[in-house]
Design an enzyme around this catalytic site. Structure first.
Site, PDB file in Angstrom:
ATOM      1  N   HIS A 168       8.842   4.360 -26.933  1.00  0.00           N
ATOM      2  CA  HIS A 168       9.355   5.710 -27.181  1.00  0.00           C
ATOM      3  C   HIS A 168       9.507   6.491 -25.874  1.00  0.00           C
ATOM      4  O   HIS A 168      10.284   7.437 -25.804  1.00  0.00           O
ATOM      5  CB  HIS A 168       8.408   6.473 -28.122  1.00  0.00           C
ATOM      6  CG  HIS A 168       8.645   6.193 -29.569  1.00  0.00           C
ATOM      7  ND1 HIS A 168       8.398   4.965 -30.138  1.00  0.00           N
ATOM      8  CD2 HIS A 168       9.121   6.966 -30.575  1.00  0.00           C
ATOM      9  CE1 HIS A 168       8.704   5.006 -31.429  1.00  0.00           C
ATOM     10  NE2 HIS A 168       9.141   6.204 -31.711  1.00  0.00           N
ATOM     11  N   ASP A 169       8.776   6.097 -24.859  1.00  0.00           N
ATOM     12  CA  ASP A 169       8.860   6.735 -23.553  1.00  0.00           C
ATOM     13  C   ASP A 169      10.081   6.235 -22.775  1.00  0.00           C
ATOM     14  O   ASP A 169      10.671   6.982 -21.989  1.00  0.00           O
ATOM     15  CB  ASP A 169       7.583   6.425 -22.762  1.00  0.00           C
ATOM     16  CG  ASP A 169       7.365   7.333 -21.565  1.00  0.00           C
ATOM     17  OD1 ASP A 169       8.356   7.814 -21.001  1.00  0.00           O
ATOM     18  OD2 ASP A 169       6.215   7.555 -21.181  1.00  0.00           O
ATOM     19  N   HIS A 173      18.896   3.303 -27.509  1.00  0.00           N
ATOM     20  CA  HIS A 173      20.331   3.137 -27.265  1.00  0.00           C
ATOM     21  C   HIS A 173      21.164   4.213 -27.956  1.00  0.00           C
ATOM     22  O   HIS A 173      20.874   4.598 -29.091  1.00  0.00           O
ATOM     23  CB  HIS A 173      20.799   1.760 -27.775  1.00  0.00           C
ATOM     24  CG  HIS A 173      20.358   0.622 -26.925  1.00  0.00           C
ATOM     25  ND1 HIS A 173      19.062   0.150 -26.931  1.00  0.00           N
ATOM     26  CD2 HIS A 173      21.040  -0.151 -26.039  1.00  0.00           C
ATOM     27  CE1 HIS A 173      18.965  -0.874 -26.083  1.00  0.00           C
ATOM     28  NE2 HIS A 173      20.138  -1.078 -25.542  1.00  0.00           N
ATOM     29  N   TRP A 223      12.072   6.264 -17.081  1.00  0.00           N
ATOM     30  CA  TRP A 223      10.877   6.289 -16.235  1.00  0.00           C
ATOM     31  C   TRP A 223       9.600   6.329 -17.070  1.00  0.00           C
ATOM     32  O   TRP A 223       9.621   6.641 -18.261  1.00  0.00           O
ATOM     33  CB  TRP A 223      10.907   7.509 -15.321  1.00  0.00           C
ATOM     34  CG  TRP A 223      12.110   7.560 -14.453  1.00  0.00           C
ATOM     35  CD1 TRP A 223      13.184   8.397 -14.576  1.00  0.00           C
ATOM     36  CD2 TRP A 223      12.387   6.724 -13.327  1.00  0.00           C
ATOM     37  NE1 TRP A 223      14.104   8.144 -13.596  1.00  0.00           N
ATOM     38  CE2 TRP A 223      13.644   7.118 -12.813  1.00  0.00           C
ATOM     39  CE3 TRP A 223      11.699   5.682 -12.698  1.00  0.00           C
ATOM     40  CZ2 TRP A 223      14.226   6.515 -11.690  1.00  0.00           C
ATOM     41  CZ3 TRP A 223      12.270   5.085 -11.591  1.00  0.00           C
ATOM     42  CH2 TRP A 223      13.510   5.495 -11.105  1.00  0.00           C
ATOM     43  N   SER A 227       7.937  10.885 -21.518  1.00  0.00           N
ATOM     44  CA  SER A 227       8.971  11.551 -22.319  1.00  0.00           C
ATOM     45  C   SER A 227       8.750  11.399 -23.819  1.00  0.00           C
ATOM     46  O   SER A 227       9.314  12.162 -24.602  1.00  0.00           O
ATOM     47  CB  SER A 227      10.358  11.039 -21.938  1.00  0.00           C
ATOM     48  OG  SER A 227      10.452   9.637 -22.061  1.00  0.00           O
ATOM     49  N   ARG A 401      21.005  -6.864 -33.106  1.00  0.00           N
ATOM     50  CA  ARG A 401      21.155  -5.970 -31.956  1.00  0.00           C
ATOM     51  C   ARG A 401      21.249  -6.738 -30.640  1.00  0.00           C
ATOM     52  O   ARG A 401      22.003  -6.351 -29.741  1.00  0.00           O
ATOM     53  CB  ARG A 401      20.001  -4.978 -31.897  1.00  0.00           C
ATOM     54  CG  ARG A 401      20.022  -3.887 -32.947  1.00  0.00           C
ATOM     55  CD  ARG A 401      21.257  -3.020 -32.875  1.00  0.00           C
ATOM     56  NE  ARG A 401      21.088  -1.800 -33.671  1.00  0.00           N
ATOM     57  CZ  ARG A 401      22.084  -1.032 -34.070  1.00  0.00           C
ATOM     58  NH1 ARG A 401      23.329  -1.347 -33.769  1.00  0.00           N
ATOM     59  NH2 ARG A 401      21.853   0.060 -34.784  1.00  0.00           N
ATOM     60  N   ARG A 405      24.477  -6.307 -28.256  1.00  0.00           N
ATOM     61  CA  ARG A 405      24.313  -5.721 -26.926  1.00  0.00           C
ATOM     62  C   ARG A 405      24.480  -6.740 -25.806  1.00  0.00           C
ATOM     63  O   ARG A 405      24.047  -6.521 -24.676  1.00  0.00           O
ATOM     64  CB  ARG A 405      22.952  -5.024 -26.851  1.00  0.00           C
ATOM     65  CG  ARG A 405      22.882  -3.807 -27.773  1.00  0.00           C
ATOM     66  CD  ARG A 405      21.482  -3.298 -27.984  1.00  0.00           C
ATOM     67  NE  ARG A 405      21.476  -2.150 -28.906  1.00  0.00           N
ATOM     68  CZ  ARG A 405      20.397  -1.677 -29.511  1.00  0.00           C
ATOM     69  NH1 ARG A 405      19.207  -2.256 -29.319  1.00  0.00           N
ATOM     70  NH2 ARG A 405      20.487  -0.641 -30.328  1.00  0.00           N
TER      71      ARG A 405
END
Length: 554
Positions: A168-169, A173, A223, A227, A401, A405
């Site tokens: 999650h950090d 997409h 990074w 987040s 996926r 991708r």
């Protein structure tokens, strides 16, 4: 001199023809002389069957360092052209920005929101083979759980929660607005929780490059910047801040009601394990603010917030590197390497954490994918539920996926990592039932084997919870994410972090330290194991008097 050069060329030609695996000859010819030597050493060990993880620790580390060096120089690909005016003065931004910009001094946009995902391997256009074999057939025949297989005492549900917290950090997409439908093949339709489901395609974006014409955008920052807690843009950050003494909003998060969850950063598709860790590190951020305010009473709200975010992010990265990773890859070699660098809402935090701590997680094996995840409600970016249920085993996690991708399939992926590909199913596993099922799904064409299916079937190194193919990517990306971030390298100092903040990072060694800080007595009462990520009733790791670099494998 001419005869010598002629002899050298002949020797090189012989080496390429008779020693270097055919799939690696093109890579080998592009390498510098020293890199060729390193490649020949690791390739020779691989071909001989001498497994690096059986070496004494210092030799195993030398092998891994040589491999990592080669990957850094030959298997990392930039996607998207650099923009003019990308350099900046790091002194002007001594803090983490909301959108992830200004972390890499040579490229202000690197890793920021809506930048391209980089690649370790050249994309392979799989659009013509998106449904070959049918993803729902693959999920049903090879992934769906028959009976629960756990990791023994090695990893618990907190460990699973942690890697999803990190995901999650790091990544999410960008989707297109086009919705498509995936249908089960006739032979497995009656065994699928969903016979068909709809979902949004991943958006393909023009890169303006000749070699990689299309790429995918990340709607989170890449990074290690927390987040998942702070969000990936100024709007999300605004929602989580109190604007008082640098602190974040905490109301509702400890109880984890829906209102509280909406105050976290990236909560899309979160569950109780992830949200518990988000809550814990919001407490950590606020505790750091208190410590900084006490030490530096003149710091204003904005500077308290910025310093606390730096410290919190560094603590998370450190825990991942020297605590979580050591339990995932439980060998002395990796210990040495990492040291070098609605109902649930009513349950209290301690009860949740203790419960997850005592429950072993599922092993990364075939036939061990939770059936309930084959019929789940996905969420929009704002964490609201979507109308259509999806089969995660067929879609997000394993099969479709990756193909969509442009991720190469198992053999092509291994070739790009200088790992010898399989030529028959017996090279992958000794399990006859697995081989028979692989043949049923893929026929005798090993080149069609999906990447993550192959990684689940692959033999594992003793002590590893993941296979060697996955480990090589881990080896590249975990260290690269640290080394590319100036806040963990050139700007990891007292001037940027403050003396108190720098001390906080350096004295926090594990997730246990964070839990003990906010929930005193929890681990003393309930935890017997060495790490929070190990099943809590496991015995602690025994003391070893031999210096770690001189140890032999068990």
């Amino acid at each position: 001199m001419i005869p010598f050069l002629s002899c050298a060329k002949s020797l090189l030609f012989w080496v390429i023809k008779h020693f270097v695996h055919a799939d690696f000859r093109e890579h080998f010819q592009r390498m510098k002389p020293l890199d060729r030597l390193l490649f020949l050493i690791i390739h020779g060990l691989d071909r001989s069957g001498m497994e690096w993880h059986r070496f004494p620790v210092f030799l195993g580390l030398a092998y891994l360092l040589a491999r990592r060096h080669l990957h850094y120089h030959y298997t990392l690909l930039n996607v998207g052209k650099n923009q003019a005016g990308e350099r900046f003065n790091p002194a002007e931004f001594p803090y983490r920005t909301a959108n992830g910009k200004f972390n890499d001094p040579s490229n202000e946009d690197a890793g920021s929101i809506e930048s391209f995902f980089g690649r370790n391997i050249a994309p392979l256009d799989c659009r013509k083979g998106l449904l070959k074999p049918n993803p729902m057939k693959v999920a049903t025949k090879l992934l769906a759980r028959k009976q629960f297989i756990d990791t023994g005492k090695q990893l618990n549900l907190i460990a699973v929660s942690w890697i999803q917290f990190m995901t999650h950090d790091w990544m999410d997409h960008l989707e297109s607005t086009q919705q498509i439908e995936l249908k089960a093949s006739e032979k497995v339709a009656n065994q699928c929780p969903l016979r068909s489901f709809k979902f949004y395609k991943t958006e393909r974006v023009n890169t303006c490059l000749d070699n990689i014409k299309e790429g995918h955008l990340n709607i989170r920052t890449s990074w290690w910047d927390g987040s998942a807690i702070y969000g990936s843009n100024s709007s999300q950050l605004h929602e989580v801040r109190t604007y008082k003494e640098g602190k974040l909003k905490i109301a509702g998060l400890i109880q984890h009601d829906q209102e509280g969850l909406e105050k976290a950063g990236n909560i899309r598709n979160a569950w109780i394990g992830v949200s518990s860790l988000i809550a814990l590190f919001i407490l950590e951020h606020n505790a750091i603010c208190d410590a900084l305010k006490k030490e530096y009473p003149n710091l204003d709200d904005e500077n308290l917030y910025r310093h606390a975010r730096l410290v919190t992010s560094a603590v998370m990265a450190k825990i991942h590197t020297i605590d979580w990773t050591v339990q995932l890859l439980k060998t002395d070699t990796l210990l040495a390497g990492m040291r070098g660098e609605k109902e649930f809402s009513k349950i209290g935090f301690t009860t949740r954490m203790v419960s997850m701590g005592h429950q072993a997680c599922g092993a990364l094996e075939l036939w061990n994918y939770p059936v309930w995840l084959r019929d789940v409600v996905p969420q929009n970016v704002d964490a609201t539920d979507r109308a259509d249920h999806v089969d995660l085993a067929s879609l997000e996690n394993i099969v479709y996926r990756d193909r969509e991708r442009s991720v190469p399939r198992y053999n092509a992926f291994r070739r790009s990592l200088f790992l010898i590909p399989i030529s028959k199913w017996d090279n992958l596993t000794n399990n006859k039932e697995v081989i028979d099922t692989l043949r049923e799904v893929y026929g005798d064409d090993v080149e069609q084997l999906d990447l993550l299916v192959g990684m689940l079937a692959e033999k594992k190194i003793k002590g590893f919870a993941i296979c060697e193919t996955a480990f090589v990517i881990f080896l590249i990306m975990a260290s690269r994410r640290l080394e590319a971030d100036r806040f963990f390298t050139s700007d990891f100092n007292e001037k940027v972090y403050t003396r108190k903040g720098f001390e906080w990072v350096n004295t926090c060694e594990s997730l246990k330290d964070v839990l003990d800080r906010h929930y005193p007595g929890m681990t003393n009462r309930w935890m017997n194991s060495t790490s929070v990520f190990t099943v809590w009733d496991a015995p602690p790791d025994p003391h070893n008097r031999i210096p770690i670099y001189l140890r032999l494998p068990h």
